[in-house]
Design an enzyme around this catalytic site. Structure first.
Site, short mmCIF file in Angstrom:
data_model
loop_
_atom_site.label_atom_id
_atom_site.label_comp_id
_atom_site.label_asym_id
_atom_site.label_seq_id
_atom_site.Cartn_x
_atom_site.Cartn_y
_atom_site.Cartn_z
N ASN A 145 3.40 -21.06 -21.23
CA ASN A 145 2.12 -20.54 -20.68
C ASN A 145 1.02 -21.79 -20.36
O ASN A 145 0.71 -22.25 -21.24
CB ASN A 145 1.31 -19.69 -21.45
CG ASN A 145 2.46 -18.39 -21.66
OD1 ASN A 145 2.70 -17.57 -20.77
ND2 ASN A 145 2.59 -18.05 -22.99
N CYS A 205 -6.82 -25.88 -34.69
CA CYS A 205 -5.70 -25.98 -35.50
C CYS A 205 -5.45 -27.88 -35.67
O CYS A 205 -5.92 -28.34 -34.57
CB CYS A 205 -4.50 -25.51 -34.89
SG CYS A 205 -2.95 -25.83 -35.69
N GLU A 239 -9.85 -16.26 -31.30
CA GLU A 239 -9.71 -15.21 -30.56
C GLU A 239 -8.66 -14.27 -31.32
O GLU A 239 -7.71 -14.66 -32.11
CB GLU A 239 -9.08 -15.71 -29.27
CG GLU A 239 -10.08 -16.44 -28.29
CD GLU A 239 -9.48 -16.75 -27.15
OE1 GLU A 239 -10.43 -16.73 -25.98
OE2 GLU A 239 -8.24 -17.19 -27.15
N CYS A 255 0.24 -26.74 -26.82
CA CYS A 255 -0.62 -25.60 -27.34
C CYS A 255 -1.82 -25.85 -27.05
O CYS A 255 -2.48 -27.08 -27.21
CB CYS A 255 -0.14 -25.47 -28.84
SG CYS A 255 -1.24 -24.20 -29.37
N HIS A 307 11.37 -24.87 -31.31
CA HIS A 307 11.21 -25.86 -30.12
C HIS A 307 12.06 -26.61 -29.66
O HIS A 307 11.99 -27.30 -28.34
CB HIS A 307 9.54 -26.00 -29.80
CG HIS A 307 8.70 -25.03 -30.13
ND1 HIS A 307 8.79 -23.83 -29.60
CD2 HIS A 307 7.64 -25.04 -30.69
CE1 HIS A 307 7.86 -22.92 -29.92
NE2 HIS A 307 6.98 -23.59 -30.67
N CYS A 343 0.54 -16.51 -25.54
CA CYS A 343 0.97 -17.51 -26.61
C CYS A 343 0.53 -18.71 -26.24
O CYS A 343 0.89 -19.32 -25.02
CB CYS A 343 2.43 -17.42 -26.66
SG CYS A 343 3.48 -16.08 -27.11
N SER A 381 4.04 -16.46 -38.43
CA SER A 381 4.63 -17.58 -37.73
C SER A 381 4.01 -18.94 -38.02
O SER A 381 3.02 -19.39 -38.07
CB SER A 381 4.41 -17.30 -36.14
OG SER A 381 4.96 -18.45 -35.28
N CYS A 400 -2.21 -9.57 -32.53
CA CYS A 400 -2.07 -10.97 -32.73
C CYS A 400 -3.26 -11.80 -33.17
O CYS A 400 -4.36 -11.83 -32.62
CB CYS A 400 -1.42 -11.54 -31.40
SG CYS A 400 -1.36 -13.43 -31.41
N GLY A 416 -4.24 -21.27 -34.84
CA GLY A 416 -4.12 -21.78 -36.46
C GLY A 416 -2.94 -21.92 -37.06
O GLY A 416 -1.95 -21.06 -36.40
N GLU A 417 -2.67 -22.70 -37.92
CA GLU A 417 -1.37 -22.73 -38.75
C GLU A 417 -1.76 -21.88 -40.00
O GLU A 417 -2.29 -22.32 -40.95
CB GLU A 417 -1.03 -24.16 -39.01
CG GLU A 417 0.04 -24.01 -40.01
CD GLU A 417 1.24 -23.34 -39.96
OE1 GLU A 417 1.83 -23.48 -38.55
OE2 GLU A 417 1.70 -22.56 -40.57
N CYS A 468 0.36 -29.88 -31.76
CA CYS A 468 1.60 -29.51 -30.93
C CYS A 468 1.30 -29.79 -29.60
O CYS A 468 0.32 -29.21 -28.98
CB CYS A 468 2.43 -28.24 -31.24
SG CYS A 468 2.69 -27.68 -32.86
N1 SAH Z 1 0.75 -22.18 -35.81
C1 SAH Z 1 1.78 -21.39 -35.90
C2 SAH Z 1 1.09 -20.22 -35.23
C3 SAH Z 1 0.84 -20.23 -33.71
S1 SAH Z 1 2.13 -18.97 -33.15
C4 SAH Z 1 3.01 -21.68 -35.46
O1 SAH Z 1 3.07 -22.98 -34.82
O2 SAH Z 1 4.09 -20.96 -35.39
C5 SAH Z 1 2.01 -19.09 -31.38
C6 SAH Z 1 3.62 -19.55 -30.98
O3 SAH Z 1 3.37 -19.80 -29.33
C7 SAH Z 1 4.21 -20.52 -31.45
O4 SAH Z 1 5.52 -20.30 -31.49
C8 SAH Z 1 3.68 -21.62 -30.61
O5 SAH Z 1 4.66 -22.65 -30.76
C9 SAH Z 1 4.05 -21.14 -29.09
N2 SAH Z 1 3.20 -21.63 -28.16
C10 SAH Z 1 2.12 -22.55 -28.48
N3 SAH Z 1 1.73 -23.01 -27.31
C11 SAH Z 1 2.33 -22.33 -26.15
C12 SAH Z 1 2.28 -22.31 -24.77
N4 SAH Z 1 1.40 -22.94 -24.15
N5 SAH Z 1 3.11 -21.47 -24.15
C13 SAH Z 1 4.06 -20.79 -24.94
N6 SAH Z 1 4.11 -20.66 -26.17
C14 SAH Z 1 3.39 -21.56 -26.95
#
Ligand code: SAH
Length: 386
Positions: free
Chosen positions: A317, A117, A97, A124, A242, A360, A218, A110, A186-187, A121
């Protein structure tokens, strides 16, 4: 083995030097590569036949050997707040997406860097589906190309509907994608090889020509790759922190067990020194009762104080199956105030596109063949070929 079908070279995502080499194999001068890039990236043209200032025979040779191929759109969803999400095809069974977020003063796209991924985490949605594959440079650059084209087409259609077709071309000049963030699925630093050339094209004068401050990568904190990135790119860096301590971060962002907070922060400051950057943005997802207490805010402030850091608080979210809840708004405010009082810059991210699961951490794409390789908590370095 499949029959020998000679695939045409996809020019999208080809760094300028390689495009020049390719053009040379067709017997043309290097400046033709810059012309081609101009057509592709500045004007959004994908058909060689339409590149009217190129010689006809050159266009014919290009058509025989090359193409401009962006990912195919599987579905488009528009949120009530104007956010737009596209589901893009990766393979027969996989999709990923990208999301466009319009704001009065900018338009942020974005984009994704992988299908799924491996980082695992715990909060996520993308992590839940496991890792499937890296996106190619063409697929990464292709997202920006495609979004720009789609948005422009929609804009032209709207203008034509209002005022007739003559005015439609006048709209074209206004660029809608002004910022790009690698914050989709993804990372990005786990797909270093394909992401770095894509960043190059986003910044290249003959590519999308975005300023380095308008492109943000990011990362969840792949420390060695942050050092490597410092040598190869200078885009803005955002880090998914976080948690203010290792015990909690180990739980939320399991890659922390391999690269703890102190090492991660050192890598961040090194990146800024090397690239003469202004600051690193630290993302901090607000999880009710988990990481949102005033004491945790104070611990976070101690960690970052005196460094060029900004904190971006992201209200969690939710997604199906998660046991986390979003911190209440007053708790998020209080957390932010604690940071501000200690001299840290802190903002609260406004949640966009929630009604279409485009916010996000809600990007899940579609991965039918779930190849679950998790980098954070278990083994690292397993190559997965679909
Ligand atoms: N893998 C990279 C890119 C993802 S960026 C990273 O971890 O940075 C997306 C951002 O949204 C990251 O900061 C991630 O931790 C955050 N994120 C992931 N799941 C989320 C959620 N359910 N609600 C809000 N933020 C979230």
């Amino acid at each position: 083995m499949t029959a020998a079908v000679t695939e045409r070279l996809n020019l999208l995502g080809l760094p300028r030097a390689q495009l020049e080499e390719f053009v040379a194999t067709l017997g043309s001068k290097p400046f033709r590569a810059r012309q081609l890039m101009n057509w592709m990236y500045k004007r959004g043209v994908g058909s060689f036949a339409d590149m009217t200032d190129l010689a006809k025979d050159f266009r014919a040779r290009l058509g025989a050997q090359a193409e401009v191929r962006a990912p195919r759109i599987v579905a488009t969803q528009r949120s009530a707040d104007g956010t737009c999400k596209w589901l893009l095809q990766a393979d027969a069974t996989q999709a990923f997406e990208m999301v466009f977020i319009p704001e009065p003063d900018r338009g942020t796209l974005c984009i994704s860097s992988q299908v799924g991924c491996a980082l695992d985490c715990s909060f996520c949605a993308t992590a839940q589906q496991g890792f499937n594959r890296n996106l190619s440079t063409a697929e990464i650059v292709g997202q920006v190309w495609l979004a720009a084209r789609e948005l422009e087409r929609e804009q032209r259609e709207r203008a034509a509907a209002v005022a007739g077709p003559e005015t439609a071309t006048a709209v074209r000049e206004e660029r809608q994608v002004t910022n790009v963030v690698l914050m989709g699925m993804g990372e990005p630093l786990a797909n270093f090889r394909n992401v770095v050339p894509a960043l190059g094209i986003l910044l290249d004068d003959f590519g999308f020509d975005l300023s380095r401050r308008r492109v943000t990568l990011s990362t969840s904190g792949l420390v060695p790759q942050i050092y490597k990135l410092a040598q190869e790119s200078n885009v803005a860096l955002a880090v998914s922190l976080h948690a203010p301590d290792d015990a909690l971060r180990n739980e939320l962002v399991p890659i922390n067990r391999k690269h703890p907070i102190a090492e991660l922060l050192q890598a961040c400051w090194h990146y800024l020194d090397e690239q003469n950057g202004r600051s690193v943005t630290f993302e901090y997802v607000m999880l009710d009762g988990v990481n949102d207490s005033p004491a945790q805010a104070r611990a976070l402030a101690r960690l970052l104080k005196g460094h060029p850091a900004k904190v971006n608080l992201i209200p969690f979210n939710p997604f199906p199956g998660t046991h986390y809840r979003r911190s209440p708004a007053p708790v998020i405010q209080r957390f932010r105030d604690e940071l501000l009082q200690r001299g840290l810059l802190a903002t609260i991210r406004r949640t966009r596109g929630e009604d279409i699961a485009a916010a996000c951490g809600q990007l899940a794409g579609r991965v039918i063949d779930r190849t679950t390789v998790r980098l954070g908590s278990k083994v690292i370095g397993v190559a997965v070929q679909p």
